[in-house]
Scaffold this active site. Structure first.
Site, short mmCIF file in Angstrom:
data_model
loop_
_atom_site.label_atom_id
_atom_site.label_comp_id
_atom_site.label_asym_id
_atom_site.label_seq_id
_atom_site.Cartn_x
_atom_site.Cartn_y
_atom_site.Cartn_z
N GLY A 48 71.40 -21.32 57.01
CA GLY A 48 70.48 -21.48 58.40
C GLY A 48 69.99 -22.97 57.97
O GLY A 48 69.74 -23.54 56.90
N GLN B 193 65.05 -30.77 59.90
CA GLN B 193 65.40 -30.92 58.54
C GLN B 193 66.67 -32.05 58.76
O GLN B 193 66.94 -32.58 57.58
CB GLN B 193 66.36 -29.73 57.97
CG GLN B 193 65.29 -28.47 57.62
CD GLN B 193 66.13 -27.44 56.97
OE1 GLN B 193 66.29 -26.56 57.61
NE2 GLN B 193 66.14 -27.40 55.70
N CYS C 55 65.72 -23.46 50.18
CA CYS C 55 65.61 -24.29 51.32
C CYS C 55 66.75 -25.42 51.25
O CYS C 55 66.16 -26.24 49.87
CB CYS C 55 64.13 -24.60 51.62
SG CYS C 55 63.98 -25.65 53.12
N LEU C 56 67.21 -26.00 51.97
CA LEU C 56 68.04 -27.21 51.76
C LEU C 56 67.26 -28.39 51.49
O LEU C 56 67.41 -29.22 50.92
CB LEU C 56 69.03 -27.33 53.07
CG LEU C 56 70.20 -26.43 52.98
CD1 LEU C 56 70.80 -26.20 54.31
CD2 LEU C 56 71.08 -26.26 51.99
N HIS D 104 62.28 -18.07 58.29
CA HIS D 104 62.53 -19.29 57.64
C HIS D 104 62.76 -20.50 58.63
O HIS D 104 61.82 -21.51 58.68
CB HIS D 104 63.65 -19.21 56.56
CG HIS D 104 63.53 -20.58 55.54
ND1 HIS D 104 62.94 -20.36 54.12
CD2 HIS D 104 64.16 -21.71 55.88
CE1 HIS D 104 63.49 -21.76 53.74
NE2 HIS D 104 63.93 -22.35 54.63
N GLU D 105 63.49 -20.45 59.27
CA GLU D 105 63.89 -21.42 60.21
C GLU D 105 62.55 -21.64 61.33
O GLU D 105 62.60 -22.88 61.87
CB GLU D 105 65.29 -21.31 61.00
CG GLU D 105 66.43 -21.11 60.00
CD GLU D 105 66.49 -22.13 58.88
OE1 GLU D 105 66.15 -23.12 59.13
OE2 GLU D 105 67.11 -21.69 57.84
N HIS E 257 60.16 -23.95 59.97
CA HIS E 257 60.58 -25.23 60.06
C HIS E 257 60.19 -25.87 61.50
O HIS E 257 59.66 -27.02 61.60
CB HIS E 257 62.09 -25.58 59.80
CG HIS E 257 62.63 -25.58 58.41
ND1 HIS E 257 61.96 -26.47 57.54
CD2 HIS E 257 63.44 -24.60 57.77
CE1 HIS E 257 62.64 -26.14 56.46
NE2 HIS E 257 63.39 -25.41 56.50
ZN ZN Z 1 64.45 -24.44 54.71
#
Ligand code: ZN
Length: 164
Positions: A46, A51, A94-95, A136-137, A140
């Site tokens: 995701g 991000q 998380c990226l 999670h997204e 963000h």
């Molecule tokens: Zn993340």
């Protein structure tokens, strides 16, 4: 398609509340394609627009591509139809916080509405891993990362690991 640079914690743009898109135009399509290309290039499941430095309400998700069956989804202006009831705790990466696994409380299912790339409204319930990824997204888009979801003790441990 372009592979976009991913912002990493503690970049200030990761803690901003994102704005909705007024419409789905060619720019939205391009952003979605670039975000999916970036998701696949970075090995994620995701990715949210902030991000990649775009403070607007969009995220992309593909929870099955690593298993050989790609199911890309694009969510523009997503909304929870009911507030998620956070009842279970599980590991999340998380990226934007590479190398860190946080234990985060989440709901096991969520009910989401969003606008698709065709400009139409969609509604769906998500469960299991998809529900976790959606939450999670969605965090963000509200300027919340996993480090801000955990208790102070866990945050201290994870930050010590992250900055070491
Ligand atoms: Zn993340």
């Amino acid at each position: 398609m372009a592979i976009l640079p991913i912002l990493t914690w503690p970049d200030d743009r990761l803690v901003q509340v994102c704005a909705p898109f007024p419409c789905v135009d060619d720019g939205v399509h391009k952003l979605a394609q670039d975000m999916l290309a970036t998701l696949y290039a970075t090995g994620g499941r995701g990715l949210a627009a902030p991000q990649v430095g775009d403070l607007r309400q969009m995220f992309v998700m593909d929870v099955t591509w690593k298993d050989g069956a790609s199911t890309p989804m694009v969510f523009v202006n997503p909304r929870f139809r009911h507030p998620p009831q956070e009842t279970q705790t599980g590991p999340e990466q998380c990226l934007s916080i590479p190398g860190i696994t946080a234990q985060v409380r989440r709901a096991t299912k969520v009910d989401l509405s969003w606008v698709g790339l065709d400009g139409e409204a969609y509604f769906r319930e998500f469960t299991k891993f998809e529900a976790i990824c959606v939450q999670h997204e969605m965090d963000h888009l509200a300027g919340i990362v996993t480090l801000l979801k955990v208790d102070p003790q866990q945050r201290e441990t994870l930050e010590a690991e992250y900055y070491s």
